[in-house]
Design an enzyme around this catalytic site. Structure first.
Site, mmCIF file in Angstrom:
data_model
loop_
_atom_site.group_PDB
_atom_site.id
_atom_site.type_symbol
_atom_site.label_atom_id
_atom_site.label_comp_id
_atom_site.label_asym_id
_atom_site.label_seq_id
_atom_site.Cartn_x
_atom_site.Cartn_y
_atom_site.Cartn_z
ATOM 1 N N ASP A 1 6.353 4.109 -41.094
ATOM 2 C CA ASP A 1 6.881 2.768 -40.844
ATOM 3 C C ASP A 1 8.329 2.636 -41.314
ATOM 4 O O ASP A 1 8.744 3.298 -42.273
ATOM 5 C CB ASP A 1 5.992 1.729 -41.560
ATOM 6 C CG ASP A 1 6.255 0.318 -41.064
ATOM 7 O OD1 ASP A 1 6.719 0.157 -39.912
ATOM 8 O OD2 ASP A 1 5.999 -0.630 -41.826
ATOM 9 N N ASN B 1 0.676 -2.391 -31.460
ATOM 10 C CA ASN B 1 2.056 -2.142 -31.018
ATOM 11 C C ASN B 1 2.264 -2.406 -29.517
ATOM 12 O O ASN B 1 3.399 -2.552 -29.059
ATOM 13 C CB ASN B 1 2.502 -0.710 -31.353
ATOM 14 C CG ASN B 1 2.734 -0.466 -32.833
ATOM 15 O OD1 ASN B 1 2.523 0.641 -33.337
ATOM 16 N ND2 ASN B 1 3.178 -1.492 -33.567
HETATM 17 C C1 IPE Z 1 2.023 0.427 -38.249
HETATM 18 O O1 IPE Z 1 3.319 -0.061 -38.282
HETATM 19 C C2 IPE Z 1 1.816 1.241 -37.018
HETATM 20 C C3 IPE Z 1 2.592 2.473 -36.929
HETATM 21 C C4 IPE Z 1 3.325 2.973 -37.885
HETATM 22 C C5 IPE Z 1 2.485 3.169 -35.690
HETATM 23 P P1 IPE Z 1 3.659 -1.531 -37.807
HETATM 24 O O2 IPE Z 1 5.111 -1.747 -38.055
HETATM 25 O O3 IPE Z 1 3.182 -1.755 -36.430
HETATM 26 O O4 IPE Z 1 2.772 -2.382 -38.825
HETATM 27 P P2 IPE Z 1 2.768 -3.933 -39.170
HETATM 28 O O5 IPE Z 1 2.474 -4.664 -37.901
HETATM 29 O O6 IPE Z 1 4.092 -4.291 -39.734
HETATM 30 O O7 IPE Z 1 1.677 -4.070 -40.176
HETATM 31 C C1 IPE Z 2 7.283 2.435 -37.155
HETATM 32 O O1 IPE Z 2 8.499 1.791 -37.326
HETATM 33 C C2 IPE Z 2 7.141 3.048 -35.780
HETATM 34 C C3 IPE Z 2 6.196 2.348 -34.899
HETATM 35 C C4 IPE Z 2 5.447 1.332 -35.239
HETATM 36 C C5 IPE Z 2 6.090 2.858 -33.563
HETATM 37 P P1 IPE Z 2 8.692 0.284 -36.880
HETATM 38 O O2 IPE Z 2 9.124 0.270 -35.464
HETATM 39 O O3 IPE Z 2 7.496 -0.518 -37.190
HETATM 40 O O4 IPE Z 2 9.896 -0.136 -37.807
HETATM 41 P P2 IPE Z 2 10.030 -1.495 -38.628
HETATM 42 O O5 IPE Z 2 8.793 -1.637 -39.452
HETATM 43 O O6 IPE Z 2 10.201 -2.592 -37.627
HETATM 44 O O7 IPE Z 2 11.238 -1.278 -39.462
HETATM 45 MG MG MG Z 3 6.892 -1.564 -38.825
#
Ligand code: IPE
Ligand code: IPE
Ligand code: MG
Length: 246
Positions: A21, A69
Site C-alpha cells: 500500500d 479496488n
Molecule cells: C489494499 O489497499 C489493497 C491492495 C494493496 C491491493 P487499499 O489502498 O485498497 O486499502 P484501503 O481501501 O485503503 O483499506
Molecule cells: C496500493 O497503493 C496499490 C493498489 C491498491 C493497487 P494505493 O494505490 O492504494 O496507494 P495509496 O494508498 O492511495 O497511497
Molecule cells: Mg491504498
C-alpha cells in the site's frame, strides 16, 4: 551489520504475505501522477521477490488488486490492469531464471480476458519452478473467498459427497484459494494504515502483523529483511505461556 546478516535462516517464515500500500500517496507527495506510484511499485515488488529468493522464503503472497479496488476511477483500474499484463509478460524470463513459480488467487474470471490469458500463460511457463511460489492476489477479498468456500462445501454435502460432520478447519481450509500453502507467519503492510482491508482473514488468524510507514515504492529487500528480523524477535505463544515453550 545489515538486516540480512541478522536473520536466523533456520527460523525463516515459510510464507510472507504483503499488503503493498501507498503507491498513490508516494507519487502525490512528489507532485507526480498516481500511475507513477504504481509503476514504481513494480520495481519494489521485483526487489522484494528477489529478496525472498536470496534467503529462501518459500511462499510470498502479495495483495495487488482487491475486490474493492474495482470501485476506483476507471482510468486507474485500466492502468493497473495494463501494468499487470506488461509486468507478467516481462517477468517470465526472470521468474524462470530464479526458479520462481507464479500463482494467482482471487476472482480471476472477473479480470479482463487479456489478463486472464497472459496470467495463465505465465503460470504455465513457470509451473515447474520450485524455489519460491509468488502468488498475486487479484480481484481478491477474504470475505469473497470464505463465502465461495462455504458454497463449495455446501454443494459437496448436498450431492452426498461429504458428510456434514467432516466440515472442520482442515476441510474448510482445503476449499480456500490458498490450499496447499502454509498460513503466512508474517503479514507486512506498507503505507502507514493499520488495517487488513479484507486480506487473508482466515489464514492470518495467528499471523504476526508488521506495519510500516514506508510507502510501497520505497520498500526494498532490505526493508523486508528488517521486517523478518523484527518477526524473529517475537515470541509466538499460540495461547500457551512462555514457560511452556522450549
Ligand atoms: C489494499 O489497499 C489493497 C491492495 C494493496 C491491493 P487499499 O489502498 O485498497 O486499502 P484501503 O481501501 O485503503 O483499506
Ligand atoms: C496500493 O497503493 C496499490 C493498489 C491498491 C493497487 P494505493 O494505490 O492504494 O496507494 P495509496 O494508498 O492511495 O497511497
Ligand atoms: Mg491504498
Amino acid at each position: 551489520m545489515g538486516f540480512k546478516e541478522q536473520i536466523d535462516i533456520s527460523r525463516l517464515p515459510e510464507h510472507i504475505a504483503i499488503i503493498m500500500d501507498g503507491n498513490g500517496r508516494w507519487a502525490k507527495n512528489q507532485g507526480k501522477f498516481r500511475s507513477f506510484g504504481h509503476e514504481s511499485g513494480v520495481v519494489s515488488l521485483k526487489d522484494v521477490v528477489e529478496g525472498c529468493s536470496d534467503i529462501g522464503v518459500k511462499y510470498l503472497t502479495v495483495y495487488a488488486f482487491s475486490t474493492e479496488n474495482w470501485n476506483r476511477p476507471i482510468e486507474e483500474v485500466n492502468l493497473l490492469m495494463e501494468l499487470l499484463i506488461s509486468t507478467i509478460n516481462a517477468e517470465i524470463v526472470t521468474l524462470n531464471k530464479n526458479n520462481i513459480r507464479l500463482n494467482a488467487i482471487g476472482d480471476i474470471a472477473s479480470l479482463p480476458q487479456k489478463c486472464i490469458d497472459d496470467l495463465k500463460h505465465a503460470m504455465e511457463e513457470t509451473s515447474k519452478n520450485t524455489s519460491c511460489t509468488l502468488t498475486l492476489a487479484l480481484s481478491y477479498s477474504s470475505k469473497w473467498e470464505i463465502v465461495q468456500a462455504a458454497k463449495k462445501l455446501a454443494l459437496l454435502v448436498k450431492d452426498g459427497k461429504m458428510d456434514i460432520n467432516d466440515i472442520n478447519e482442515s476441510s474448510f481450509s482445503s476449499q480456500l484459494t490458498t490450499v496447499n500453502m502454509p498460513d503466512p507467519e508474517l503479514l507486512i503492510r506498507t503505507g502507514g494504515e493499520h488495517r487488513i482491508s479484507n486480506y487473508l482473514l482466515w489464514q492470518i488468524a495467528y499471523g504476526e502483523l508488521y506495519f510500516t510507514e514506508t510507502m510501497w515504492p520505497d520498500f526494498m529487500k532490505e526493508d523486508l529483511f528488517e521486517a523478518i528480523v523484527d518477526y524473529q524477535k517475537r515470541e509466538r505463544r499460540f495461547g500457551k505461556i512462555s514457560e511452556q515453550l522450549n
